[in-house]
Design an enzyme around this catalytic site. Structure first.
Site, PDB file in Angstrom:
ATOM      1  N   LYS A 183     -50.488  -0.561 -59.417  1.00  0.00           N
ATOM      2  CA  LYS A 183     -50.928  -1.750 -60.142  1.00  0.00           C
ATOM      3  C   LYS A 183     -49.769  -2.726 -60.339  1.00  0.00           C
ATOM      4  O   LYS A 183     -48.650  -2.312 -60.639  1.00  0.00           O
ATOM      5  CB  LYS A 183     -51.532  -1.351 -61.489  1.00  0.00           C
ATOM      6  CG  LYS A 183     -52.794  -0.513 -61.353  1.00  0.00           C
ATOM      7  CD  LYS A 183     -53.404  -0.174 -62.692  1.00  0.00           C
ATOM      8  CE  LYS A 183     -52.526   0.748 -63.496  1.00  0.00           C
ATOM      9  NZ  LYS A 183     -53.213   1.275 -64.711  1.00  0.00           N
ATOM     10  N   THR A 204     -54.965  -8.358 -73.475  1.00  0.00           N
ATOM     11  CA  THR A 204     -54.799  -7.455 -72.336  1.00  0.00           C
ATOM     12  C   THR A 204     -54.810  -5.985 -72.743  1.00  0.00           C
ATOM     13  O   THR A 204     -54.533  -5.115 -71.917  1.00  0.00           O
ATOM     14  CB  THR A 204     -53.478  -7.760 -71.618  1.00  0.00           C
ATOM     15  OG1 THR A 204     -52.393  -7.634 -72.566  1.00  0.00           O
ATOM     16  CG2 THR A 204     -53.478  -9.168 -71.032  1.00  0.00           C
ATOM     17  N   GLY A 252     -55.772  -2.414 -73.112  1.00  0.00           N
ATOM     18  CA  GLY A 252     -56.722  -1.527 -72.461  1.00  0.00           C
ATOM     19  C   GLY A 252     -57.105  -1.885 -71.038  1.00  0.00           C
ATOM     20  O   GLY A 252     -58.062  -1.331 -70.502  1.00  0.00           O
ATOM     21  N   THR A 253     -56.361  -2.792 -70.405  1.00  0.00           N
ATOM     22  CA  THR A 253     -56.736  -3.190 -69.043  1.00  0.00           C
ATOM     23  C   THR A 253     -56.623  -2.034 -68.054  1.00  0.00           C
ATOM     24  O   THR A 253     -57.432  -1.903 -67.138  1.00  0.00           O
ATOM     25  CB  THR A 253     -55.886  -4.374 -68.550  1.00  0.00           C
ATOM     26  OG1 THR A 253     -54.502  -4.101 -68.809  1.00  0.00           O
ATOM     27  CG2 THR A 253     -56.276  -5.661 -69.240  1.00  0.00           C
ATOM     28  N   GLY A 254     -55.611  -1.168 -68.224  1.00  0.00           N
ATOM     29  CA  GLY A 254     -55.464  -0.034 -67.325  1.00  0.00           C
ATOM     30  C   GLY A 254     -56.616   0.943 -67.448  1.00  0.00           C
ATOM     31  O   GLY A 254     -57.151   1.434 -66.439  1.00  0.00           O
ATOM     32  N   CYS A 255     -57.011   1.246 -68.680  1.00  0.00           N
ATOM     33  CA  CYS A 255     -58.162   2.121 -68.924  1.00  0.00           C
ATOM     34  C   CYS A 255     -59.427   1.506 -68.333  1.00  0.00           C
ATOM     35  O   CYS A 255     -60.235   2.200 -67.693  1.00  0.00           O
ATOM     36  CB  CYS A 255     -58.364   2.330 -70.418  1.00  0.00           C
ATOM     37  SG  CYS A 255     -56.933   2.967 -71.316  1.00  0.00           S
TER      38      CYS A 255
END
Length: 272
Positions: A171, A207, A209-212
């Protein structure tokens, strides 16, 4: 017989609702997938930061996974924070025993701030037990560097391959932040040439929690039957639109959540 498309998230809980289990369930539900969960830890956090984390008894975590698989088999599994080495080991055992498929690992180890979120022995166990059984791993910049010891993308790919990673999504949302474009690198099993996914950065501080959210969206599209490349592409578009939809909102004193429910889809019912 008609049924829902299903997905299981194995992750920690965020009481502020923007990340972890809460973000996963919102994402899966918004994409028409029936969401189930196995909670691994309770994080004391909000939009400002993490105050403390308490792990759930590893045997209880494993029992949650068994309870789901014994009754409602997931079409995909998303893995987030696993907290301890014992939890990692037991989760790997249970997923292997149930022959789980479409496993998306978001290796929640290092926060965007650079703070380590789990112990070194848990990281070692993730490398040994979870990465080899995962369909896809989605490390952020800090996690990729922690796993490989380098910031060079080509060397990261080679190193991750050497520890058993099949498909890799590096990412780039927090890489080269001065650039207007964010670039993610998808490397498919059997090919070391990355597929690049470029998207224009959204001007927002929301932003959290964008990875989750991204990993849950990928798992949802895999559950719906899309191939890996299309699942990543569709998931990235979902996250971008969720960021845009939240850009003008104010929630909390720090980094607010994305708008998971900007365009909720009806539950997908299929013949099974």
């Amino acid at each position: 017989m008609k049924s829902y498309i299903t997905a299981l998230t194995i992750a920690g809980s965020d009481p502020s609702g923007g990340a972890g289990i809460q973000a996963d369930i919102k994402t899966m539900s918004a994409l028409g997938v029936y969401a189930m969960s196995a909670i691994t830890a309770i994080a004391v956090e909000n939009t400002v930061g993490v105050r403390a984390v308490a792990g759930i008894d590893p045997e209880i975590v494993a029992s949650q996974v068994d309870a789901v698989f014994d009754d409602i088999r997931p079409d995909a599994v998303k893995i987030g924070m696993l907290f301890s080495a014992e939890t990692v080991n037991l989760v790997a055992d249970r997923l292997s025993a149930h022959c789980a498929s479409n496993i998306v690992l978001d290796p929640v180890m290092i926060a965007t701030s650079g703070d380590k979120l789990i112990t070194d022995d848990a990281i070692d166990m993730i490398v040994k037990r979870i990465i080899p059984i995962a369909t896809l791993i989605t490390p952020n910049v800090n996690e990729a560097k922690a796993l490989t010891g380098t910031s060079d993308i080509s060397l990261q790919i080679a190193s991750l391959r050497s520890i058993g990673a099949k498909n890799i999504l590096l990412k780039g949302g927090d890489r080269d932040c001065s650039d207007d474009m964010a670039v993610d690198y998808l490397v498919l099993d059997g090919c070391d040439t990355p597929i690049l996914f470029e998207s224009k950065r959204v001007d927002t501080k929301n932003t959290h929690g964008t990875g989750c959210t991204l990993s849950s969206a990928i798992a949802s599209f895999l559950a719906r039957g899309y191939n890996l490349t299309d699942s990543v592409s569709k998931a990235k578009l979902y996250v971008t639109e969720a960021l845009r939809a939240a850009a003008g909102c104010h929630l909390g004193s720090g980094h607010g959540p994305v708008n998971h429910l900007f365009n909720p889809q009806p539950s997908i019912i299929i013949n099974k």
